[in-house]
Design a protein around this motif. Structure first.
Motif, mmCIF file in Angstrom:
data_model
loop_
_atom_site.group_PDB
_atom_site.id
_atom_site.type_symbol
_atom_site.label_atom_id
_atom_site.label_comp_id
_atom_site.label_asym_id
_atom_site.label_seq_id
_atom_site.Cartn_x
_atom_site.Cartn_y
_atom_site.Cartn_z
ATOM 1 N N GLU A 1 43.746 44.123 56.140
ATOM 2 C CA GLU A 1 44.439 44.725 54.886
ATOM 3 C C GLU A 1 43.825 46.032 54.542
ATOM 4 O O GLU A 1 44.431 47.060 54.096
ATOM 5 N N TRP B 1 46.017 49.356 45.037
ATOM 6 C CA TRP B 1 46.824 47.940 44.807
ATOM 7 C C TRP B 1 46.035 47.036 43.732
ATOM 8 O O TRP B 1 44.961 47.308 43.714
ATOM 9 N N LYS B 2 46.834 46.092 43.450
ATOM 10 C CA LYS B 2 46.342 44.772 42.515
ATOM 11 C C LYS B 2 46.630 43.514 42.915
ATOM 12 O O LYS B 2 47.949 43.451 43.721
ATOM 13 N N ASP B 3 45.724 42.737 42.963
ATOM 14 C CA ASP B 3 45.798 41.318 43.530
ATOM 15 C C ASP B 3 44.957 40.494 42.494
ATOM 16 O O ASP B 3 44.717 40.898 41.460
ATOM 17 N N ALA B 4 45.011 38.916 42.842
ATOM 18 C CA ALA B 4 44.611 38.133 42.072
ATOM 19 C C ALA B 4 42.935 38.488 41.870
ATOM 20 O O ALA B 4 42.647 37.906 40.704
ATOM 21 N N ASP B 5 42.328 39.147 42.547
ATOM 22 C CA ASP B 5 40.989 39.727 42.455
ATOM 23 C C ASP B 5 40.857 40.802 41.815
ATOM 24 O O ASP B 5 39.638 41.271 41.469
#
Length: 282
Positions: free
Chosen positions: A89, A101-105
Motif C-alpha cells: 500500500e 489518505w484516511k482509513d480506520a487507523d
C-alpha cells in the motif's frame, strides 16, 4: 512548495520563515495526528524538497533542516512504514500522483523510499535534526514492540522487530554517510552532538516494563548509549536494535534462544537496509 503552503507562502521568504511555514501547515495540534489537508501539504513539501535536492547536490539550507526534521518526526508512523520492509500500500501510494489518505487507523501519507532517504540525509547534516528524526523512529519502534503481548508466536512476534531493524538500519547508514562526507574531527563532532542529543534527559534508571513498556525500552537503550564514546566507537549507535530486542525479549520472557534468533534476523534486515541506503546516496 507554493502549492503545499497555500496562504502560508509569501514571495521573498527566507529559509527560517519557510521552515516555520512548513511546520504550521503540516503539524497538527496533537502529536502524530493530522488532517488530510495537513498530510497532503506534508507530501507536497517532501516532493518539493526532493526536486530541490537535484539542483543542490543533495544539500538543504541549514535554516530548513530542523523545521523539516520536526515535521518528519510528527509523521514517524508513516516514515516507519516507508523505511521498513516493502509494504504494497505504501509503495503504491508513494507515487507523486497519489494523495494522502484516511482509513480506520487515521490519516496517512507516502512518498517513495529513496526520496525519503535523500530528504532525511539532507536534514541530517545538522546533528540536532538527525536526533529529532532518530528519536521519533526509536520511540515508534518501541511502540511497535510494546504492542506484542506475552504468548504471541509466529510472524506476529518476529515481524515487528525485524521491520524495526530495517528502519533503524536505514538511519544508521545515513549517519555513516554523514560521517563519511565530513571526515576527521568534523565527523567526530557530529557524532558527539548526536550521542549527546539522543541521551539528553535520560533518567537515572528506566521505568519498569510493566508500568511503561515504551519508556523502559527507550530509556534502557539511552542509558547504554550514554556510556559510549563517539570518538572511539561512532558505530555504537548501530547496536540499538539488538539492545532493544534483548531488553524486550527479557521483559516478555521469550528466552535466550528465541531472543537471539530474532536479533540475528534483525541484523540481516538492518544490513540489507543499510546497503541499499548507501547505494542510493552514493
Amino acid at each position: 512548495m507554493r502549492e503545499a503552503l497555500g496562504d502560508g507562502y509569501a514571495e521573498g521568504m527566507d529559509c527560517g520563515e519557510l521552515g516555520s511555514a512548513i511546520q504550521k501547515v503540516t503539524v497538527g495540534s496533537a502529536p502524530g495526528e493530522h488532517s488530510l489537508r495537513q498530510a497532503q501539504a506534508m507530501k507536497d513539501v517532501l516532493l518539493a524538497v526532493e526536486d530541490s535536492l537535484g539542483d543542490t547536490e543533495g544539500r538543504l539550507d541549514p535554516g530548513l533542516r530542523e523545521p523539516l526534521a520536526v515535521a518528519l518526526a510528527d509523521y514517524a508512523a508513516d516514515t516507519h512504514m516507508v523505511l521498513g520492509i516493502e509494504n504494497t500500500e505504501y509503495t503504491r501510494k508513494g507515487s507523486p500522483s497519489e494523495p494522502a489518505w484516511k482509513d480506520a487507523d487515521g490519516v496517512h501519507l507516502a512518498v517513495s523510499r529513496d526520496s525519503l532517504l535523500r530528504t532525511v540525509r539532507a536534514v541530517s547534516a545538522d546533528p540536532s535534526a538527525y536526533v529529532t528524526v532518530r528519536t521519533a523512529a526509536t520511540r515508534t519502534a518501541a511502540e511497535e514492540l510494546a504492542e506484542i503481548r506475552q504468548g504471541t508466536t509466529g510472524d506476529e512476534l518476529t515481524a515487528p522487530p525485524v521491520w524495526n531493524a530495517h528502519v533503524l538500519g536505514s538511519l544508521d547508514a545515513i549517519a555513516a554517510d554523514v560521517r563519511r562526507d565530513l571526515g576527521g574531527g568534523e565527523a567526530t563532532a557530529w557524532s558527539r552532538a548526536v550521542f549527546t542529543g539522543l541521551t539528553d534527559g535520560t533518567p537515572e534508571s528506566p521505568p519498569t516494563y510493566s508500568e511503561d513498556p515504551v519508556g523502559h525500552l527507550v530509556d534502557s537503550w539511552r542509558e547504554l548509549l550514554r556510556t559510549a564514546d563517539p570518538a572511539d566507537d561512532p558505530d555504537f549507535i548501530e547496536k540499538e536494535n539488538v539492545v532493544v530486542i534483548d531488553v524486550w525479549g527479557t521483559a516478555l520472557g521469550l528466552g535466550e534462544t528465541t531472543t537471539k534468533a530474532i536479533a540475528r534476523d534483525g541484523l540481516g534486515s538492518a544490513h540489507d537496509a543499510g546497503t541499499h541506503v548507501l547505494k542510493t546516496l552514493d
